[in-house]
Motif scaffolding. Structure first.
Motif, mmCIF file in Angstrom:
data_model
loop_
_atom_site.group_PDB
_atom_site.id
_atom_site.type_symbol
_atom_site.label_atom_id
_atom_site.label_comp_id
_atom_site.label_asym_id
_atom_site.label_seq_id
_atom_site.Cartn_x
_atom_site.Cartn_y
_atom_site.Cartn_z
ATOM 1 N N GLU A 61 0.828 -1.215 0.000
ATOM 2 C CA GLU A 61 0.000 0.000 0.000
ATOM 3 C C GLU A 61 0.854 1.253 0.000
ATOM 4 O O GLU A 61 0.411 2.313 -0.428
ATOM 5 N N GLY A 62 2.059 1.147 0.488
ATOM 6 C CA GLY A 62 2.974 2.281 0.540
ATOM 7 C C GLY A 62 2.939 2.967 1.892
ATOM 8 O O GLY A 62 1.895 3.068 2.526
ATOM 9 N N ILE A 63 4.081 3.421 2.310
ATOM 10 C CA ILE A 63 4.198 4.142 3.582
ATOM 11 C C ILE A 63 3.948 5.618 3.318
ATOM 12 O O ILE A 63 4.635 6.227 2.500
ATOM 13 N N PRO A 64 2.968 6.198 4.003
ATOM 14 C CA PRO A 64 2.721 7.639 3.840
ATOM 15 C C PRO A 64 3.867 8.445 4.465
ATOM 16 O O PRO A 64 4.461 8.032 5.463
ATOM 17 N N TYR A 65 4.151 9.596 3.886
ATOM 18 C CA TYR A 65 5.254 10.408 4.396
ATOM 19 C C TYR A 65 5.126 10.708 5.894
ATOM 20 O O TYR A 65 6.130 10.634 6.603
ATOM 21 N N PRO A 66 3.936 11.020 6.423
ATOM 22 C CA PRO A 66 3.861 11.288 7.861
ATOM 23 C C PRO A 66 4.358 10.119 8.735
ATOM 24 O O PRO A 66 4.954 10.338 9.787
ATOM 25 N N GLU A 67 4.143 8.895 8.280
ATOM 26 C CA GLU A 67 4.667 7.735 9.016
ATOM 27 C C GLU A 67 6.182 7.637 8.841
ATOM 28 O O GLU A 67 6.910 7.317 9.766
ATOM 29 N N PHE A 68 6.663 7.924 7.633
ATOM 30 C CA PHE A 68 8.094 7.939 7.367
ATOM 31 C C PHE A 68 8.782 8.999 8.230
ATOM 32 O O PHE A 68 9.896 8.782 8.721
#
Length: 146
Positions: A34-41
Motif C-alpha cells: 500500500e505504501g508508507i505515507p510520508y507522515p509515518e516515514f
C-alpha cells in the motif's frame, strides 16, 4: 491502510524489530504494497541518523522528490516502502546488537574493513548491501569477528 506506527511501535513505545511470525509478516507485506505515507516515514526520520540526502539515495529518488513527498504528504511506492522497512529493521537490530545507539551509529558511519573500507551506511541503497550489514551485525552479535 495498515498503520506503519502500529507495525513499528509496540505498546510500551519501544521499537519492534521482530517480524518473524506470519501475522506480522503479512501485515508488513500489506503495508509495503500500500505504501508508507510520508507522515509515518517522518517518525522514522526521528529514529534514524541519516540526512535527507542519504535517504534520497537509499530510496533511489532525488532530494527534490523526497521534499515533494514531505510537502504533499505523499505515499511512497512499494519498492521505496520496502527499503524503508528494511532499513528501519536494520537500525533497530544494530541498536540491539550494540546495546547503545550512539556506538551503533558511530559504527555505521565508520570505514569498515569487512566491507572493503566502505562505511556500512553507504551500503543501504541496495538490498544486497542491507543484507551485508545485517550479516555483519549478526557476526558481531555472536562474537564472530574476522
Amino acid at each position: 491502510m495498515a498503520s506503519a506506527e502500529k507495525l513499528f511501535i509496540e505498546n510500551n513505545g519501544g521499537i519492534s524489530f521482530s517480524w518473524n511470525d506470519d501475522k506480522r509478516s503479512i501485515d508488513l507485506i500489506k503495508l509495503v504494497r500500500e505504501g508508507i505515507p510520508y507522515p509515518e516515514f517522518a517518525k522514522i526520520l526521528d529514529f534514524a541518523p541519516f540526512t535527507a540526502k542519504e535517504w534520497a539515495k537509499y530510496l533511489n529518488i532525488s532530494s527534490r522528490t523526497l521534499e515533494r513527498h514531505r510537502e504533499e504528504r505523499k505515499v511512497f511506492r512499494q519498492q521505496q516502502s520496502e527499503r524503508i522497512v528494511s532499513i528501519y529493521q536494520l537500525l533497530h537490530y544494530g541498536r540491539t546488537v550494540f546495546e547503545n545507539q550512539e556506538h551503533f551509529y558511530t559504527w555505521m558511519d565508520s570505514v569498515n574493513i569487512a566491507f572493503g573500507r566502505i562505511r556500512p551506511k553507504d551500503l543501504l541503497d541496495t538490498s544486497i548491501g542491507i543484507d551485508m550489514v545485517r550479516d555483519e551485525l549478526g557476526r558481531i552479535q555472536h562474537g564472530v569477528l574476522a
